[in-house]
Write an enzyme that holds these catalytic residues in place. Sequence first.
Site, PDB file in Angstrom:
ATOM      1  N   HIS A  91     119.513 -53.733  48.109  1.00  0.00           N
ATOM      2  CA  HIS A  91     120.875 -54.221  47.835  1.00  0.00           C
ATOM      3  C   HIS A  91     121.840 -53.612  48.845  1.00  0.00           C
ATOM      4  CE1 HIS A  91     124.690 -55.012  45.883  1.00  0.00           C
ATOM      5  NE2 HIS A  91     124.063 -55.961  45.222  1.00  0.00           N
ATOM      6  N   GLU A 158     122.565 -62.431  49.895  1.00  0.00           N
ATOM      7  CA  GLU A 158     123.870 -61.993  49.390  1.00  0.00           C
ATOM      8  C   GLU A 158     124.763 -61.632  50.576  1.00  0.00           C
ATOM      9  OE1 GLU A 158     123.716 -60.437  45.099  1.00  0.00           O
ATOM     10  OE2 GLU A 158     123.191 -58.755  46.370  1.00  0.00           O
TER      11      GLU A 158
END
Length: 230
Positions: A91, A158
Amino acid sequence: MKIIAANLKSYHTPSSTQKYFHTLESKLASTKAIQHEIIVFPNMACLSSNSFCYFQIGAQNIYPAINGAFTGEVGLEVIDSLGINYILLGHSERRKILGESLSNIKDKFRFCVKNNKKILLCIGEDSICMSDSELYFCFENQLQGIDLNYSMLYIAYEPVWAIGSKQTATLEYINKVKHMLRNMGVKICIYGGSVALTNAKEICEIMDGVLIGSASLEANNFASIIEEII
Ligand code: 13P
């Protein structure tokens, strides 16, 4: 079949997480959720047994060892003892704030593959104004050493600029990136970055699913988004 995941980041306590799980379970019981892959990634300190019917509990991180002298980290023994199969890797908050390197992510990826885990690997560019060749270079770099043929690999695209900004990438932009990633060999691709009730369904029409941060922090909101999609 869509993949719909909630990243609860460092929000919630153990007791509010349990409340979240039970609320979500009862909300999803009367829906078609069972036909989809619903995953919740709670705060690592709030991990608990993966024992719900309508969604899976996943881990936001893993240390690539069974156990050992790795202060503050969570190894495979804990993850396995809870019956957890899904691991979120790479992430952007871990890359940027916690200094996770490409080599750390590669090690974790290999470890998860060796241990048959389902992996959601996050990738994404920092800036909204990158040319196509810059974008390609950025993804190629982040996917270095990642076996794209691993059948339990989901790429979570993302864009960093879209995370927590309420500025979702346009469908046209997401579609362009999806094709770029498919050309690079990515098979399953979901989108994350300011996904909300208002845009989740249309994003799921072009992507294999979504990874949701702030709009998933309340179980009722997450359940409403799932219902909207399915
Ligand atoms: P937001 O949905 O809050 O933009 O967060 C996205 C994210 O980081 C999911 O992993």
